[in-house]
Structure formats: structure tokens, C-alpha cells
Scaffold this motif. Structure first.
Motif, PDB file in Angstrom:
ATOM      1  N   GLU A  85       3.418  -4.630  -9.282  1.00 43.58           N
ATOM      2  CA  GLU A  85       4.798  -4.654  -9.775  1.00 43.58           C
ATOM      3  C   GLU A  85       5.500  -3.327  -9.511  1.00 43.58           C
ATOM      4  N   GLU A  86       4.787  -2.239  -9.776  1.00 47.35           N
ATOM      5  CA  GLU A  86       5.379  -0.913  -9.557  1.00 47.35           C
ATOM      6  C   GLU A  86       5.583  -0.657  -8.068  1.00 47.35           C
ATOM      7  N   LEU A  87       4.630  -1.068  -7.229  1.00 47.04           N
ATOM      8  CA  LEU A  87       4.781  -0.883  -5.788  1.00 47.04           C
ATOM      9  C   LEU A  87       5.994  -1.651  -5.271  1.00 47.04           C
ATOM     10  N   ILE A  88       6.181  -2.871  -5.764  1.00 47.05           N
ATOM     11  CA  ILE A  88       7.336  -3.661  -5.348  1.00 47.05           C
ATOM     12  C   ILE A  88       8.624  -2.955  -5.747  1.00 47.05           C
ATOM     13  N   ALA A  89       8.683  -2.491  -6.978  1.00 47.59           N
ATOM     14  CA  ALA A  89       9.887  -1.795  -7.447  1.00 47.59           C
ATOM     15  C   ALA A  89      10.157  -0.548  -6.606  1.00 47.59           C
ATOM     16  N   ARG A  90       9.121   0.214  -6.338  1.00 50.91           N
ATOM     17  CA  ARG A  90       9.287   1.428  -5.534  1.00 50.91           C
ATOM     18  C   ARG A  90       9.691   1.094  -4.102  1.00 50.91           C
ATOM     19  N   ALA A  91       9.078   0.056  -3.533  1.00 49.94           N
ATOM     20  CA  ALA A  91       9.413  -0.350  -2.161  1.00 49.94           C
ATOM     21  C   ALA A  91      10.851  -0.844  -2.080  1.00 49.94           C
ATOM     22  N   ARG A  92      11.291  -1.562  -3.095  1.00 48.36           N
ATOM     23  CA  ARG A  92      12.684  -2.034  -3.124  1.00 48.36           C
ATOM     24  C   ARG A  92      13.666  -0.866  -3.154  1.00 48.36           C
ATOM     25  N   ARG A  93      13.218   0.253  -3.701  1.00 48.53           N
ATOM     26  CA  ARG A  93      14.067   1.454  -3.714  1.00 48.53           C
ATOM     27  C   ARG A  93      13.966   2.212  -2.391  1.00 48.53           C
ATOM     28  N   GLY A  94      13.109   1.735  -1.497  1.00 48.19           N
ATOM     29  CA  GLY A  94      12.977   2.345  -0.176  1.00 48.19           C
ATOM     30  C   GLY A  94      11.971   3.465  -0.081  1.00 48.19           C
ATOM     31  N   GLU A  95      11.063   3.598  -1.044  1.00 50.78           N
ATOM     32  CA  GLU A  95      10.080   4.679  -1.027  1.00 50.78           C
ATOM     33  C   GLU A  95       8.996   4.401   0.024  1.00 50.78           C
ATOM     34  N   ASP A  96       8.906   5.267   1.024  1.00 53.34           N
ATOM     35  CA  ASP A  96       7.926   5.111   2.095  1.00 53.34           C
ATOM     36  C   ASP A  96       6.492   5.101   1.578  1.00 53.34           C
ATOM     37  N   GLU A  97       6.202   5.912   0.568  1.00 55.30           N
ATOM     38  CA  GLU A  97       4.845   5.974   0.015  1.00 55.30           C
ATOM     39  C   GLU A  97       4.427   4.616  -0.540  1.00 55.30           C
ATOM     40  N   ALA A  98       5.340   3.884  -1.144  1.00 50.89           N
ATOM     41  CA  ALA A  98       5.022   2.556  -1.674  1.00 50.89           C
ATOM     42  C   ALA A  98       4.660   1.609  -0.532  1.00 50.89           C
ATOM     43  N   PHE A  99       5.389   1.675   0.573  1.00 48.55           N
ATOM     44  CA  PHE A  99       5.063   0.832   1.725  1.00 48.55           C
ATOM     45  C   PHE A  99       3.697   1.201   2.289  1.00 48.55           C
ATOM     46  N   ARG A 100       3.374   2.489   2.311  1.00 48.98           N
ATOM     47  CA  ARG A 100       2.068   2.918   2.812  1.00 48.98           C
ATOM     48  C   ARG A 100       0.960   2.379   1.922  1.00 48.98           C
ATOM     49  N   LEU A 101       1.157   2.447   0.618  1.00 49.07           N
ATOM     50  CA  LEU A 101       0.145   1.944  -0.316  1.00 49.07           C
ATOM     51  C   LEU A 101      -0.026   0.435  -0.195  1.00 49.07           C
ATOM     52  N   ILE A 102       1.067  -0.286   0.004  1.00 49.72           N
ATOM     53  CA  ILE A 102       0.975  -1.738   0.229  1.00 49.72           C
ATOM     54  C   ILE A 102       0.173  -2.003   1.489  1.00 49.72           C
ATOM     55  N   PHE A 103       0.463  -1.263   2.556  1.00 52.91           N
ATOM     56  CA  PHE A 103      -0.281  -1.434   3.810  1.00 52.91           C
ATOM     57  C   PHE A 103      -1.757  -1.115   3.614  1.00 52.91           C
ATOM     58  N   ASP A 104      -2.054  -0.018   2.915  1.00 52.58           N
ATOM     59  CA  ASP A 104      -3.452   0.345   2.668  1.00 52.58           C
ATOM     60  C   ASP A 104      -4.187  -0.728   1.882  1.00 52.58           C
ATOM     61  N   ARG A 105      -3.519  -1.311   0.922  1.00 50.68           N
ATOM     62  CA  ARG A 105      -4.142  -2.314   0.049  1.00 50.68           C
ATOM     63  C   ARG A 105      -4.357  -3.652   0.755  1.00 50.68           C
ATOM     64  N   TYR A 106      -3.392  -4.073   1.567  1.00 55.08           N
ATOM     65  CA  TYR A 106      -3.429  -5.434   2.108  1.00 55.08           C
ATOM     66  C   TYR A 106      -3.671  -5.508   3.611  1.00 55.08           C
ATOM     67  N   GLY A 107      -3.674  -4.385   4.317  1.00 54.62           N
ATOM     68  CA  GLY A 107      -3.802  -4.396   5.773  1.00 54.62           C
ATOM     69  C   GLY A 107      -5.047  -5.084   6.288  1.00 54.62           C
ATOM     70  N   ARG A 108      -6.200  -4.647   5.853  1.00 51.42           N
ATOM     71  CA  ARG A 108      -7.466  -5.218   6.354  1.00 51.42           C
ATOM     72  C   ARG A 108      -7.623  -6.691   5.995  1.00 51.42           C
ATOM     73  N   PRO A 109      -7.361  -7.091   4.753  1.00 47.74           N
ATOM     74  CA  PRO A 109      -7.496  -8.522   4.444  1.00 47.74           C
ATOM     75  C   PRO A 109      -6.539  -9.401   5.257  1.00 47.74           C
ATOM     76  N   ILE A 110      -5.337  -8.900   5.511  1.00 47.59           N
ATOM     77  CA  ILE A 110      -4.389  -9.703   6.278  1.00 47.59           C
ATOM     78  C   ILE A 110      -4.795  -9.764   7.743  1.00 47.59           C
ATOM     79  N   ILE A 111      -5.294  -8.665   8.301  1.00 47.84           N
ATOM     80  CA  ILE A 111      -5.798  -8.702   9.678  1.00 47.84           C
ATOM     81  C   ILE A 111      -6.905  -9.745   9.784  1.00 47.84           C
ATOM     82  N   SER A 112      -7.844  -9.755   8.857  1.00 44.00           N
ATOM     83  CA  SER A 112      -8.938 -10.731   8.880  1.00 44.00           C
ATOM     84  C   SER A 112      -8.416 -12.159   8.760  1.00 44.00           C
ATOM     85  N   PHE A 113      -7.471 -12.359   7.872  1.00 42.85           N
ATOM     86  CA  PHE A 113      -6.871 -13.678   7.662  1.00 42.85           C
ATOM     87  C   PHE A 113      -6.210 -14.175   8.947  1.00 42.85           C
ATOM     88  N   ILE A 114      -5.407 -13.329   9.580  1.00 40.67           N
ATOM     89  CA  ILE A 114      -4.724 -13.711  10.811  1.00 40.67           C
ATOM     90  C   ILE A 114      -5.729 -13.885  11.940  1.00 40.67           C
TER      91      ILE A 114
END
Length: 110
Positions: free
Chosen positions: A23-52
Motif C-alpha cells: 500500500e505504501e509503495l503504491i502511494a509513493r509510486a503514485r507520487r512519482g518516487e523513483d525509489e518506490a518503483f525500484r522497490l516494486i521492481f526488486d520485489r516482483y521482477g524475478r517472479p514475473i520473469i518466471s511467470f512470463i
């Protein structure tokens, strides 16, 4: 400022976890914070690559296609409903991106 005040007195690990909840990452990303986008990528990057990868069968293509759902910037994140989990939303985008890629692929390839 109010968010920082509410974390005063909590352990740094607990405060860090609160600052990095979906929830906090979404709020921060909506405000345009690059660090929030990086954390989202770090959290979901590998699982999404595997899924795709499971859908398209090529690692390089899976990595390329992963950038689309994980690069959903502020404009796209505004479409995310508050009652939708970030992971569900990202994997839905990933599925659509992979399917679209397969639709445009020559028949003999996988």
C-alpha cells in the motif's frame, strides 16, 4: 510528513516494513518516487520473469516483456483500484503482455 511522524518510536525494521508495504509503495509510486518503483521492481521482477517465461519459453523475451508491467508509471498506477492487490494487478498485466507477444509471433516459434 505525517507518515514519518507515525513511525517515530518503532524499531527500524518495523518502520522499514511499514514504509515498504504494498500500500505504501503504491502511494509513493503514485507520487512519482523513483525509489518506490525500484522497490516494486526488486520485489516482483524475478517472479514475473518466471511467470512470463513459462508462457513464452524464451528467457530474453521474458526479461524484455517484464519491463512493461514493472515500468507501469504513475499514470498507469492511478488505474489500480485500492481494493486490488499490487501483485495480482502486476501479474494480470504480465499475462496480457505475454499473450499479446504470442499473438504476434510467427506460428513456428515458441
Amino acid at each position: 510528513m505525517m507518515e514519518a511522524i507515525s513511525l517515530v518510536g518503532q524499531s527500524s525494521a518495523r518502520a522499514g516494513a511499514l514504509m515498504n508495504s504494498s500500500e505504501e509503495l503504491i502511494a509513493r509510486a503514485r507520487r512519482g518516487e523513483d525509489e518506490a518503483f525500484r522497490l516494486i521492481f526488486d520485489r516482483y521482477g524475478r517472479p514475473i520473469i518466471s511467470f512470463i517465461y513459462d508462457m513464452v519459453g524464451r528467457r530474453e523475451l521474458a526479461e524484455e516483456l517484464t519491463r512493461k508491467p514493472l515500468c507501469a508509471r504513475t499514470r498507469i498506477l492511478r488505474r489500480l483500484r485500492d481494493d486490488t492487490k499490487l501483485s495480482t494487478w502486476l501479474f494480470g498485466i504480465a499475462k496480457n503482455v505475454a499473450r499479446e507477444s504470442l499473438r504476434h509471433k510467427p506460428q513456428g516459434d515458441r
